[in-house]
Design a protein around this motif. Sequence first.
Motif, mmCIF file in Angstrom:
data_model
loop_
_atom_site.group_PDB
_atom_site.id
_atom_site.type_symbol
_atom_site.label_atom_id
_atom_site.label_comp_id
_atom_site.label_asym_id
_atom_site.label_seq_id
_atom_site.Cartn_x
_atom_site.Cartn_y
_atom_site.Cartn_z
ATOM 1 N N ASN A 63 0.835 -1.202 0.000
ATOM 2 C CA ASN A 63 0.000 0.000 0.000
ATOM 3 C C ASN A 63 0.866 1.246 0.000
ATOM 4 O O ASN A 63 0.690 2.148 -0.810
ATOM 5 N N SER A 64 1.809 1.307 0.941
ATOM 6 C CA SER A 64 2.711 2.454 1.063
ATOM 7 C C SER A 64 4.149 1.976 0.904
ATOM 8 O O SER A 64 4.704 1.348 1.806
ATOM 9 N N ASN A 197 0.464 -3.887 5.390
ATOM 10 C CA ASN A 197 0.869 -3.032 4.278
ATOM 11 C C ASN A 197 0.764 -3.740 2.932
ATOM 12 O O ASN A 197 1.057 -3.154 1.897
ATOM 13 N N ASP A 224 -2.520 3.762 1.629
ATOM 14 C CA ASP A 224 -1.568 4.264 0.649
ATOM 15 C C ASP A 224 -1.390 5.758 0.918
ATOM 16 O O ASP A 224 -2.350 6.524 0.823
ATOM 17 N N PHE A 225 -0.177 6.175 1.253
ATOM 18 C CA PHE A 225 0.026 7.587 1.596
ATOM 19 C C PHE A 225 -0.225 8.508 0.405
ATOM 20 O O PHE A 225 -0.393 9.718 0.578
ATOM 21 N N ARG A 226 -0.277 7.946 -0.804
ATOM 22 C CA ARG A 226 -0.519 8.755 -1.997
ATOM 23 C C ARG A 226 -2.000 8.982 -2.265
ATOM 24 O O ARG A 226 -2.362 9.756 -3.152
ATOM 25 N N ARG A 235 -2.338 8.998 6.361
ATOM 26 C CA ARG A 235 -1.392 8.981 5.242
ATOM 27 C C ARG A 235 0.011 9.350 5.721
ATOM 28 O O ARG A 235 1.007 8.716 5.330
ATOM 29 N N ALA A 238 1.485 6.538 7.728
ATOM 30 C CA ALA A 238 1.851 5.433 6.842
ATOM 31 C C ALA A 238 3.168 5.731 6.139
ATOM 32 O O ALA A 238 4.020 4.843 5.973
ATOM 33 N N TYR A 239 3.351 6.969 5.721
ATOM 34 C CA TYR A 239 4.607 7.356 5.060
ATOM 35 C C TYR A 239 5.782 7.171 6.016
ATOM 36 O O TYR A 239 6.832 6.621 5.637
ATOM 37 N N ALA A 242 6.595 3.428 6.475
ATOM 38 C CA ALA A 242 7.258 2.800 5.324
ATOM 39 C C ALA A 242 8.675 3.293 5.124
ATOM 40 O O ALA A 242 9.553 2.535 4.692
ATOM 41 N N TYR A 263 3.456 2.695 12.559
ATOM 42 C CA TYR A 263 2.064 3.117 12.356
ATOM 43 C C TYR A 263 1.235 2.913 13.620
ATOM 44 O O TYR A 263 0.276 3.642 13.864
#
Length: 337
Positions: A63-64, A197, A224-226, A235, A238-239, A242, A263
Amino acid sequence: MRLLAGAGAICLLAVAAHADRPVPVADDVISGVVMPRNLSDYNFFQDAGGTKPNKGVTLYRLNSPLFTDYADKFRYIYVPAGKTLSVNPDNPEGMLQFPVGSAIIKSFGYEMDGKPHLLETRVLLHRADGWLALPYVWNEEQTEATLKVAGKRIPITFTDPSGKERSISYAVPNKNQCKECHSLSEAVVPIGPKLRNLTHDSKDILASNGILNGVTGTEMVMPDFRDDGMPLADRARAYLDANCAHCHNGEGSASNSGLFLTYEEKEPVRFGVGKRPVAAGRGSGGHEFSIKPGHPEESIMIYRLKSLDPGVAMPEVGRSLVHDEGVALLSEWIDSL
């Protein structure tokens, strides 16, 4: 060169479509004592170019993902026949448990002439005495990747997601540098394939192939941080998980910093809010707090993410560029606090 659009989807189709290969994955090479000279020695792929996974080698996506100079990444798991991945219910991060004889394969590259041009493939081999991390560098013909224990620098030019052309000296880590990130309580470990993830389709493929057991569907899922449709704080966290938490956790190489960026961490000061540095030195940039709410420009975290100075930049390895999108995300989050 430019980033490869839809690379994961293309490879997922390849996973579903691959045919049996007469020569199976070399279990004896994975579990042996030598460091194979060539990537082809493992038989992870059906083709010489490393794009068609062999039987038993399954692609997965996150995901991230971790940022590595905007490189496309192709991630695969191999588990010996008759064995499976499992989930440790006592591990809140959901790190998958791999049986001895397993391998994790990750290739890095950029698009050239409409297809992947691989630069390196890193492998993690689970042997009886623990995990071994090895880097392999691809030749220009894309017919073989060769072990480079000392790492390598590769000049590369590509177009980033914003359309900007970038030229960098891409760094393939040496064998010892792999330990800087892949380390938990001084042992080499995987850091990417955490259950929370993994994308839903990846979990489905692993489960349908009989490789993954023990998934209930109630596990925590990291976003997903995006995805700007998700909550900003989720988000941002999560970034950080990762890109930073493989070192910044209670047993990681940065545990003495007191900054824990997993997280699951709930205490704001432990993930940086109002936290003074322990021993950042000039890495603090003269700022007082890892995160100063409402002031990203005065936060050590942003200062270090924006730096390319080897004594200041975070993460310490794995990038030669500033991840502009990541800095923008975290700055927006800190500004909202």
